[in-house]
Design an enzyme around this catalytic site. Structure first.
Site, PDB file in Angstrom:
ATOM      1  N   GLY A 144      46.459  69.387   1.355  1.00 31.21           N
ATOM      2  CA  GLY A 144      45.508  68.888   0.575  1.00 31.21           C
ATOM      3  C   GLY A 144      45.214  67.660   1.583  1.00 31.21           C
ATOM      4  N   GLY A 145      46.336  66.842   2.357  1.00 29.10           N
ATOM      5  CA  GLY A 145      46.211  66.201   2.336  1.00 29.10           C
ATOM      6  C   GLY A 145      45.114  66.128   4.091  1.00 29.10           C
ATOM      7  N   ASP A 172      59.044  67.904   4.318  1.00 32.29           N
ATOM      8  CA  ASP A 172      57.416  68.196   3.703  1.00 32.29           C
ATOM      9  C   ASP A 172      57.168  67.933   2.938  1.00 32.29           C
ATOM     10  OD1 ASP A 172      54.580  67.290   4.392  1.00 32.29           O
ATOM     11  OD2 ASP A 172      54.632  69.042   6.012  1.00 32.29           O
ATOM     12  N   GLY A 173      56.332  67.971   2.407  1.00 29.81           N
ATOM     13  CA  GLY A 173      56.041  67.625   0.284  1.00 29.81           C
ATOM     14  C   GLY A 173      55.217  68.725   0.916  1.00 29.81           C
ATOM     15  N   GLU A 221      50.956  70.073  10.149  1.00 23.88           N
ATOM     16  CA  GLU A 221      52.194  70.856   9.405  1.00 23.88           C
ATOM     17  C   GLU A 221      53.118  71.417   9.971  1.00 23.88           C
ATOM     18  OE1 GLU A 221      51.347  67.703   5.722  1.00 23.88           O
ATOM     19  OE2 GLU A 221      50.516  69.886   5.621  1.00 23.88           O
TER      20      GLU A 221
END
Length: 226
Positions: A100-101, A85-86, A107
């Site tokens: 942020g998304g 993941d980021g 997640e």
């Protein structure tokens, strides 16, 4: 030649693809950097790599289907081999600020079910202390104003997230409050205090969850492990 941000994201996605082995079940994160990872993964699948992915957002699921990446669900999968993941911020202890998304709950479910969590990011996401980026907190829509007042008592300045003038609704049907704190020096304690508030679903603080962080910077790839 210095890498621009988009090139960094592509570079870190290519570096992370080697974490994925044959017959793995993979948690597929969300965000622009993960988009490049999915493109790399799709090519490996086309070349014969056998994997199953569990997406952490509807957007990731849609792209994975388009790229012909085999998907599975938690009805048949009990544990993931790895999740990639980021993150919006990564501190020196590898604690994360995410969401942020708007996919922080899914997640976190995916990450918590994986044997190993690998975070990929460009070096602009590396910070000494979390908190410059507002902390996303997913809340139940009913009484969100009351929840925001409770968060204010913890020191948060909350803004209800909107998209094109309309209230942003998460994949889970909830709202997101983007919260600014004067200080997030103790992310675990802050996370626990927020989670105790009625109306809060989850926070974007991922404390002690990342096993490895792969950064792409001007001088190439660097790896940090817990």
């Amino acid at each position: 030649m210095a890498l621009i941000q988009d090139e960094k994201k592509k570079a870190v996605a290519k570096a992370a693809i080697d974490e994925i082995k044959h017959d793995m079940v993979i948690g597929l994160g969300s965000g622009t950097t993960i988009t490049y990872l999915l493109q790399e993964l799709a090519q490996r699948v086309k070349e014969g790599l056998s994997i199953q992915g569990i997406p952490s957002s509807k957007k990731t699921e849609k792209l994975a289907i388009k790229l012909n990446i085999p998907l599975a669900g938690f009805s048949e999968i009990k544990q993931l081999d790895i999740a990639i993941d980021g993150a919006d911020e990564i501190d020196e202890h590898l604690h994360l600020l995410k969401g942020g998304g708007g996919s922080l709950v899914r997640e976190k479910i995916v990450a918590s079910t994986a044997k190993k969590l690998v975070i990929i990011a460009d070096d602009s996401k590396s910070v000494k202390q979390l908190g410059a980026f507002p902390l996303p907190i997913e809340v139940v829509p009913f009484g969100w104003e009351a929840t925001a007042r409770k968060l204010a008592a913890l020191g948060a300045k909350s803004v209800l997230r909107k998209n094109n003038g309309k209230v942003f609704v998460s994949d889970n049907g909830n709202y997101i409050l983007d919260c600014t704190f004067d200080n997030i020096s103790q992310p675990q304690a802050l996370h626990e205090n927020i989670k105790q508030l009625v109306g809060v679903v989850e926070t974007g603080l991922f404390v002690g969850m990342a096993d490895k962080v792969i950064f792409a910077g001007h001088d190439g790839i660097t790896v940090h492990q817990r």
